[in-house]
Design a protein around this motif. Structure first.
Motif, short mmCIF file in Angstrom:
data_model
loop_
_atom_site.label_atom_id
_atom_site.label_comp_id
_atom_site.label_asym_id
_atom_site.label_seq_id
_atom_site.Cartn_x
_atom_site.Cartn_y
_atom_site.Cartn_z
N TRP A 290 8.30 -46.62 57.51
CA TRP A 290 6.76 -47.64 58.83
C TRP A 290 5.63 -47.29 58.03
CZ3 TRP A 290 6.10 -46.14 64.62
CH2 TRP A 290 5.47 -47.18 64.98
N ALA A 291 4.69 -45.99 56.92
CA ALA A 291 3.89 -45.72 56.84
C ALA A 291 3.47 -47.02 55.68
CB ALA A 291 3.68 -44.68 56.18
N TRP A 301 -0.46 -37.36 53.25
CA TRP A 301 -0.25 -36.04 53.22
C TRP A 301 -1.27 -35.57 55.07
CZ3 TRP A 301 3.14 -32.32 52.10
CH2 TRP A 301 3.97 -32.00 51.49
N ASP A 302 -0.92 -36.90 55.71
CA ASP A 302 -2.01 -37.11 57.42
C ASP A 302 -1.33 -35.79 57.71
OD1 ASP A 302 -3.02 -39.15 59.28
OD2 ASP A 302 -0.77 -37.96 60.17
N PRO A 303 -1.89 -35.42 58.60
CA PRO A 303 -2.02 -34.21 59.64
C PRO A 303 -0.47 -34.09 60.38
CG PRO A 303 -4.30 -34.00 59.43
CD PRO A 303 -3.81 -35.66 59.23
N PHE A 309 7.34 -32.33 58.11
CA PHE A 309 7.40 -31.33 57.02
C PHE A 309 7.68 -30.29 57.24
CE2 PHE A 309 7.12 -30.04 52.43
CZ PHE A 309 8.63 -30.46 51.91
N ILE A 310 6.49 -29.72 58.02
CA ILE A 310 6.53 -28.35 58.25
C ILE A 310 7.88 -28.01 59.25
CG2 ILE A 310 5.71 -26.81 59.24
CD1 ILE A 310 3.16 -27.41 58.07
N PHE A 354 -6.74 -32.65 65.84
CA PHE A 354 -6.81 -32.89 64.68
C PHE A 354 -7.46 -35.46 64.40
CE2 PHE A 354 -3.62 -29.45 64.34
CZ PHE A 354 -4.13 -29.10 62.58
N ASP A 355 -7.56 -35.08 63.15
CA ASP A 355 -8.14 -36.47 63.10
C ASP A 355 -7.02 -36.84 62.77
OD1 ASP A 355 -9.84 -38.71 62.59
OD2 ASP A 355 -11.12 -37.60 61.27
N SER A 356 -6.72 -37.76 62.59
CA SER A 356 -5.38 -38.74 61.92
C SER A 356 -5.16 -40.05 62.62
CB SER A 356 -4.18 -37.59 62.65
OG SER A 356 -3.09 -38.35 61.94
N LEU A 357 -4.87 -40.69 61.70
CA LEU A 357 -4.22 -41.86 60.94
C LEU A 357 -3.09 -41.96 62.38
CD1 LEU A 357 -3.43 -42.68 57.92
CD2 LEU A 357 -5.80 -43.65 58.91
#
Length: 363
Positions: A290-291, A301-303, A309-310, A354-357
């Motif tokens: 989708w990204a 590596w967006d938050p 992934f973590i 967080f500042d994220s997309l």
């Protein structure tokens, strides 16, 4: 953003959610009554007695008189009589659970059945609220944190009720499930509430119906596994005290003694986590696809991507440790709990702090 096409349906959704919360509250009180007012079952009450009898039997077996028996080659050997015991440690065995697998008596079972009935009614109202929200906004009802939270808690309750239908002995989950669903809905309707809106262009995709619902389902099931792992840690410590005849308080004996055995809790958590892990893997893959469609790259590596992934790594370590190292106790439970905490950071933290997309929380 455009407002919803049908504000009347949106208001109906809000009324259904608030009504569901009221019924959940009644169900919570019924679960409390099951645990507080219902006594322990005969099985739960007799576990300490069985332990004492087994220890006495093992002592008799070791101290019994030796007798002379004739061997096959004609020689005489000394043997002690064998004494058959039920179990070396009944507290750690998969003992039969009482009504609802909470080890309660008939009175407690009645409260438990009432609680399940109220939970079912609350779930239906909850489902109605989520569906009417979807019809009102003419899209999937998970476009912001409020909608995600209501859908998430609905999945948790639905999964619990399905497990009751399949296993018939998972009512011990009810008190925690309903209590946390109430907290989640309370947070959603106060702090996270967002007016009905249409999606931003980046979210207007077929993957909205694949990636996000899968994340909600995975999160709801992983939460049930996390509950089981946390309860395992308490129950395992309780059983360890039983094994060494340590002093156990009345509260611990009446509550922890009515949970399923630690082996059952550990196995329950493992089965859920193992079943959900492939779905979570596909959820991450679907998000990457989708990204690429929305932003022109699979991974940046967006938050949100990083914490997803973590979370995947934490559960991969949990499953790998159980399969190769043989971790089946407290270490594995700690890993499972850590994995779900990572999911919560991804769920709440990224969208709020967080500042994220992916910051579409609407908070």
């Amino acid at each position: 953003m455009m407002l919803a096409a049908d504000q009347g349906l949106a208001d109906t959704s809000n009324v259904l959610v608030y009504t569901a919360m009221a019924v959940y509250a009644l169900a919570f009180l019924a679960y409390v009554a099951e645990w507080v007012l219902g006594g322990r079952s005969r099985v739960a009450r007799t576990l300490p007695t069985l332990e004492a009898e087994d220890k006495a039997a093992r002592g008799a077996a070791s101290a019994g008189p030796a007798v002379t028996v004739r061997g096959r080659n004609g020689t005489s050997v000394l043997e002690r009589p064998k004494v058959v015991t039920r179990s070396a440690n009944p507290g750690r065995a998969d003992v039969p659970d009482g009504p609802g697998a909470a080890g309660g008596d008939e009175r407690g079972d009645t409260y438990g059945r009432i609680a399940v009935s109220l939970t079912t009614l609350a779930f239906l109202l909850h489902l109605g609220g989520v569906v009417s929200r979807a019809v009102a906004v003419e899209r999937g009802p998970w476009g912001n944190m409020y909608e995600f939270s209501t859908a998430f808690s609905m999945v948790v309750t639905g999964a619990f009720l399905i497990l009751l239908l399949l296993r018939r002995k998972t009512r011990w989950l009810g008190l925690i499930v309903v209590g946390t669903v109430l907290l989640d809905l309370g947070l959603a309707t106060t702090v996270l509430y967002t007016e009905t809106q249409q999606l931003v262009p980046a979210l207007d995709s077929i993957w909205m119906w694949i990636h996000v619902p899968l994340a909600i389902v995975c999160g709801g099931l992983l939460y049930l596994g996390a509950i089981s792992s946390v309860l395992f840690l308490f129950r395992d410590r309780y059983e360890a005290k039983l094994a060494v005849d340590a002093q156990i308080g009345t509260f611990s004996r009446s509550v922890l003694g009515r949970l399923p055995s630690s082996a059952t809790l550990d196995r329950f958590a493992y089965r859920i986590n193992a079943a959900v892990f492939p779905l979570w893997t596909f959820t991450i893959v679907a998000g990457a696809i989708w990204a690429e469609d929305a932003w022109g790259r699979y991974w940046d590596w967006d938050p949100k991507e990083t914490w997803a992934f973590i979370t995947w790594v934490a559960y991969a370590c949990y499953l790998h440790a159980r399969a190769t190292v043989g971790w089946k106790g407290r270490k594995a439970a700690y890993l499972a709990v850590a994995g779900f905490l990572c999911f919560l950071v991804n769920y709440y933290g990224v969208n709020i702090f967080f500042d994220s997309l992916h910051s579409y929380g609407g908070v």
